[in-house]
Write a protein that holds these residues in place. Structure first.
Motif, PDB file in Angstrom:
ATOM      1  N   GLU A 253       0.518   5.807  -0.153  1.00 61.66           N
ATOM      2  CA  GLU A 253       0.006   6.642   0.790  1.00 61.66           C
ATOM      3  C   GLU A 253      -1.857   6.715   0.782  1.00 61.66           C
ATOM      4  OE1 GLU A 253       0.926  10.585  -2.016  1.00 61.66           O
ATOM      5  OE2 GLU A 253       2.679   9.900  -2.084  1.00 61.66           O
ATOM      6  N   LYS A 254      -2.417   7.715   1.526  1.00 56.72           N
ATOM      7  CA  LYS A 254      -3.768   7.990   1.405  1.00 56.72           C
ATOM      8  C   LYS A 254      -4.372   8.346   0.876  1.00 56.72           C
ATOM      9  CE  LYS A 254      -4.490   6.808   6.397  1.00 56.72           C
ATOM     10  NZ  LYS A 254      -5.230   7.202   7.377  1.00 56.72           N
ATOM     11  N   CYS A 255      -5.596   8.184   0.757  1.00 50.24           N
ATOM     12  CA  CYS A 255      -6.190   8.627  -0.395  1.00 50.24           C
ATOM     13  C   CYS A 255      -6.625   9.874  -0.029  1.00 50.24           C
ATOM     14  CB  CYS A 255      -7.176   8.120  -1.593  1.00 50.24           C
ATOM     15  SG  CYS A 255      -8.083   8.915  -2.125  1.00 50.24           S
TER      16      CYS A 255
ATOM     17  N   TYR B 264       0.993  -1.335   0.236  1.00 51.68           N
ATOM     18  CA  TYR B 264      -0.100  -0.409   0.127  1.00 51.68           C
ATOM     19  C   TYR B 264       1.292   1.276   0.224  1.00 51.68           C
ATOM     20  CZ  TYR B 264      -3.935  -2.790   1.006  1.00 51.68           C
ATOM     21  OH  TYR B 264      -4.774  -3.638   1.186  1.00 51.68           O
TER      22      TYR B 264
ATOM     23  N   ASP C 149      -3.841   0.866  -2.912  1.00 48.69           N
ATOM     24  CA  ASP C 149      -2.752  -0.312  -3.327  1.00 48.69           C
ATOM     25  C   ASP C 149      -1.882   0.618  -4.787  1.00 48.69           C
ATOM     26  OD1 ASP C 149      -4.338  -1.061  -5.362  1.00 48.69           O
ATOM     27  OD2 ASP C 149      -5.426  -1.822  -4.152  1.00 48.69           O
TER      28      ASP C 149
ATOM     29  N   CYS D 231     -10.930   9.962  -0.072  1.00 48.88           N
ATOM     30  CA  CYS D 231     -11.734   9.013   0.913  1.00 48.88           C
ATOM     31  C   CYS D 231     -10.736   8.569   2.273  1.00 48.88           C
ATOM     32  CB  CYS D 231     -12.248   7.771  -0.088  1.00 48.88           C
ATOM     33  SG  CYS D 231      -9.978   6.497  -0.410  1.00 48.88           S
ATOM     34  N   ASN D 232      -9.095   8.818   2.290  1.00 48.87           N
ATOM     35  CA  ASN D 232      -8.657   8.963   3.124  1.00 48.87           C
ATOM     36  C   ASN D 232      -8.395   7.338   3.265  1.00 48.87           C
ATOM     37  OD1 ASN D 232      -6.344   9.991   5.595  1.00 48.87           O
ATOM     38  ND2 ASN D 232      -8.090   9.638   6.769  1.00 48.87           N
ATOM     39  N   VAL D 233      -8.781   6.656   2.289  1.00 49.15           N
ATOM     40  CA  VAL D 233      -8.011   4.752   2.444  1.00 49.15           C
ATOM     41  C   VAL D 233      -6.813   5.019   1.531  1.00 49.15           C
ATOM     42  CG1 VAL D 233      -8.468   3.027   1.820  1.00 49.15           C
ATOM     43  CG2 VAL D 233     -10.238   3.486   2.711  1.00 49.15           C
ATOM     44  N   ARG D 234      -5.959   3.815   1.987  1.00 46.97           N
ATOM     45  CA  ARG D 234      -4.594   3.757   1.243  1.00 46.97           C
ATOM     46  C   ARG D 234      -4.862   2.932  -0.028  1.00 46.97           C
ATOM     47  NH1 ARG D 234      -1.812   0.062   5.180  1.00 46.97           N
ATOM     48  NH2 ARG D 234      -3.709  -0.936   5.274  1.00 46.97           N
TER      49      ARG D 234
ATOM     50  N   CYS E  56      -8.481   2.990  -4.132  1.00 50.40           N
ATOM     51  CA  CYS E  56      -8.752   3.048  -3.093  1.00 50.40           C
ATOM     52  C   CYS E  56     -10.433   2.580  -3.017  1.00 50.40           C
ATOM     53  CB  CYS E  56      -8.091   4.792  -2.220  1.00 50.40           C
ATOM     54  SG  CYS E  56      -8.943   5.634  -3.300  1.00 50.40           S
ATOM     55  N   SER E  57     -11.047   3.084  -1.893  1.00 48.77           N
ATOM     56  CA  SER E  57     -12.177   3.009  -1.038  1.00 48.77           C
ATOM     57  C   SER E  57     -13.134   4.028  -3.114  1.00 48.77           C
ATOM     58  CB  SER E  57     -13.130   3.354  -0.339  1.00 48.77           C
ATOM     59  OG  SER E  57     -12.056   2.302   1.277  1.00 48.77           O
TER      60      SER E  57
END
Ligand SMILES: [Zn+2]
Length: 51
Positions: free
Chosen positions: A29-31, A27, A39, A34-37, A44-45
């Protein structure tokens, strides 16, 4: 040496989808949306991939 498989391959949807186990996916950095990592495939989400 073979790794121990915790989830049977028949029911392992993540392995079927990505060809590897969830804990093997790298993974980044975070998006920011949506603040999801995000991959290693750029998913991301929300699906924006940080764009
Ligand atoms: Zn996102």
């Amino acid at each position: 040496m073979e790794k121990k498989r915790i989830i049977p391959i028949e029911i392992d949807d993540h392995f079927k989808l990505f060809g590897k186990e969830a804990w093997e996916v790298v993974y980044g950095e975070k998006c920011p949306v949506c603040n999801v990592r995000i991959d290693e495939y750029g998913f991301c989400s929300c699906g924006s991939g940080g764009d």
